[in-house]
Scaffold this motif. Structure first.
Motif, mmCIF file in Angstrom:
data_model
loop_
_atom_site.group_PDB
_atom_site.id
_atom_site.type_symbol
_atom_site.label_atom_id
_atom_site.label_comp_id
_atom_site.label_asym_id
_atom_site.label_seq_id
_atom_site.Cartn_x
_atom_site.Cartn_y
_atom_site.Cartn_z
ATOM 1 N N SER A 174 0.842 -1.198 0.000
ATOM 2 C CA SER A 174 0.000 0.000 0.000
ATOM 3 C C SER A 174 0.877 1.248 0.000
ATOM 4 O O SER A 174 1.882 1.321 0.702
ATOM 5 N N GLY A 175 0.482 2.224 -0.830
ATOM 6 C CA GLY A 175 1.199 3.495 -0.855
ATOM 7 C C GLY A 175 2.376 3.551 -1.802
ATOM 8 O O GLY A 175 3.097 4.550 -1.837
ATOM 9 N N ARG A 362 3.127 7.192 -0.006
ATOM 10 C CA ARG A 362 1.987 7.886 0.596
ATOM 11 C C ARG A 362 2.330 8.333 2.026
ATOM 12 O O ARG A 362 1.987 9.436 2.440
ATOM 13 N N GLU A 363 3.048 7.488 2.770
ATOM 14 C CA GLU A 363 3.442 7.865 4.130
ATOM 15 C C GLU A 363 4.460 9.001 4.102
ATOM 16 O O GLU A 363 4.397 9.919 4.936
ATOM 17 N N GLU A 365 4.626 11.355 1.936
ATOM 18 C CA GLU A 365 3.880 12.584 1.671
ATOM 19 C C GLU A 365 3.163 13.076 2.932
ATOM 20 O O GLU A 365 3.175 14.271 3.238
ATOM 21 N N ASN A 366 2.567 12.140 3.694
ATOM 22 C CA ASN A 366 1.882 12.529 4.935
ATOM 23 C C ASN A 366 2.859 13.121 5.955
ATOM 24 O O ASN A 366 2.553 14.112 6.623
ATOM 25 N N LYS A 435 -6.265 3.792 4.080
ATOM 26 C CA LYS A 435 -5.131 3.922 3.149
ATOM 27 C C LYS A 435 -3.817 4.013 3.900
ATOM 28 O O LYS A 435 -2.814 3.403 3.529
#
Length: 454
Positions: A174-175, A362-363, A365-366, A435
């Motif tokens: 994921s991500g 994705r992490e 970016e967070n 997500k």
């Protein structure tokens, strides 16, 4: 001055089929040459520059897959469509795996044939230079960032997959950017000007799935106040991206397989089927082969959507790209906030490179989005990143088993802490939290009920 006609090579040992194909393609203003066997086809390929090859599967001196492989090796930019016996999906899948652009079944549906020919000719006429930009591209421009060998390999594979119509299964944690890869395959191919329709299979309630995918007629069930086109119809001519395909319930898997094989759908409440022309791309962070072994995913559907597999590496497997990704993401996020991008300090970059990133890009970016809020405006430090390992607030979550604690209790405690943290970080947005955790929305909903988390 008249434009030269596109040339098509027809390979079939049946004179009647050759004649039908010549007439059909001639009406499309295409010039055709025919061969009754593999040997003649190879000679014609040496003599002329073709824009498309149509070949039957069964030939006197071999089969169509032999020709597909020959063309892949000698003329890699020449699309090949294979004519297969009706209902013989195994042969069609084998042809796609070998590199065929697409297939058409006997008896020939001339509309299907014309659509395939038009798509193939768009591929043949497309520019032949690499189209997937490397690290120089801005984030948000639909590009795959990175300069590592792993990402270069993915880029090369995407360019090759974009030239065909075979279903592609995109695997990866994921991500990692599976949807981005799917969008690039779509945009760089002959369907690029048609719809790209992504659907999260784990976020659709089971009782609404058939209606969502295939549409429904007015009055077909309570709440159906008007006719509705489904996702297949919305993607007609383009690409349907099935994200988290492993979350599809078994009854829906049967209906999806039929829709893919028949290239048609039947809306709920309708007696008539609607022809649809979609390319299927699918993805999941789960092990689809393991789901097949466990009986949770149909083997026939698995082989139908997994004709070609594209694996997206986890961020920790190309950590050398982290500085580039961090810089580009910072620029994008700062632009969204309307501020000047702060400088990522060298020690902050080193810290990022040493982090495992279970949530991948994705992490990252967070983390950077949070750091932009916490930093002093001109530079981002290690402290601004607030990575989980450096945060004492998560010490209990990572602690070993207590003396009187069972393994089940320990795992439940870790799971609860991770879910609560994700919900806090996403301001209780369950879709975003799922997500962040790398699970489907349905799986998160189940865990929330099991753990009694409101």
């Amino acid at each position: 001055m008249n434009k030269a006609k596109n040339q098509v090579l027809i390979v079939d040992d049946e004179p009647d089929i050759r004649e039908v194909l010549e007439l059909t393609l001639g009406r499309m203003n295409l010039e055709t040459r025919t061969a009754p066997n593999l040997d003649d086809a190879r000679h014609l390929l040496q003599e002329f520059n073709f824009d498309l090859c149509l070949t039957d599967m069964r030939l006197p001196d071999g089969n169509g897959i032999d020709l597909v492989r020959h063309i892949q090796e000698k003329y890699p930019y020449l699309p090949v469509a294979v004519i297969t016996a009706f209902g013989n999906m195994e042969t069609a899948v084998a042809a796609l795996k070998a590199g065929a652009f697409d297939f058409v079944s006997k008896p020939l549906d001339l509309n299907d044939l014309r659509n395939i020919v038009r798509s193939a000719l768009r591929v043949a006429q497309a520019p032949r230079q690499p189209a997937v930009t490397s690290g120089a591209a801005p984030v948000g421009a639909g590009k795959l960032l990175g300069e590592s060998p792993e990402i270069e390999k993915v880029r090369t594979m995407i360019e090759r997959l974009a030239r065909g119509q075979a279903p592609v299964y995109i695997s990866g944690e994921s991500g990692t950017g599976k949807e981005l890869a799917a969008r690039l395959i779509h945009e760089l191919g002959p369907r690029g000007d048609k719809p790209f329709v992504p659907v999260n299979c784990g976020a659709i309630p089971e009782n609404l799935m058939e209606s969502e995918f295939f549409g429904h007629k007015k009055g077909s069930f309570t709440g159906a106040v008007q006719d509705k086109d489904g996702l297949f119809k919305a993607a007609d001519g383009g690409t349907l991206f099935l994200d988290e395909v492993g979350d599809l319930p078994l009854p829906m898997q049967v209906k999806l397989l039929r829709a893919i094989q028949e290239k048609s759908v039947r809306p709920v409440g309708s007696q008539a089927e609607i022809k649809v022309d979609v390319r299927i791309l699918s993805a999941t962070h789960r092990d689809l082969h393991e789901l097949v072994t466990e009986g949770h995913f149909r083997q026939d559907l698995y082989y139908r959507i997994n004709v070609i597999q594209l694996h997206i590496p986890s961020l920790r497997d190309h950590a050398e790209d982290i500085p580039l990704l961090a810089e580009k993401l910072c620029t994008k996020l700062a632009a969204q906030l309307g501020i000047t991008p702060p400088r990522l300090m060298p020690e902050a970059l080193d810290t990022l490179k040493g982090y495992a990133f279970p949530g991948n890009v994705r992490e990252l970016e967070n983390i950077l989005e949070r750091a932009l809020t916490l930093c002093n405006g001109s530079e981002i430090t290690t402290q601004d990143l607030q990575l989980p390992e450096a945060n004492p607030g998560h010490a209990q979550e990572r602690a070993a088993l207590a003396d009187d604690e069972s393994l089940d209790d320990y795992l439940e405690r870790v799971e609860r802490a991770a879910i609560e943290r994700a919900l806090t970080e996403t301001k209780q947005n369950k879709t975003a939290a799922a997500k962040l955790l790398g699970i489907s929305f349905r799986a998160l909903r189940y865990k929330l009920e099991k753990l009694g988390i409101e």
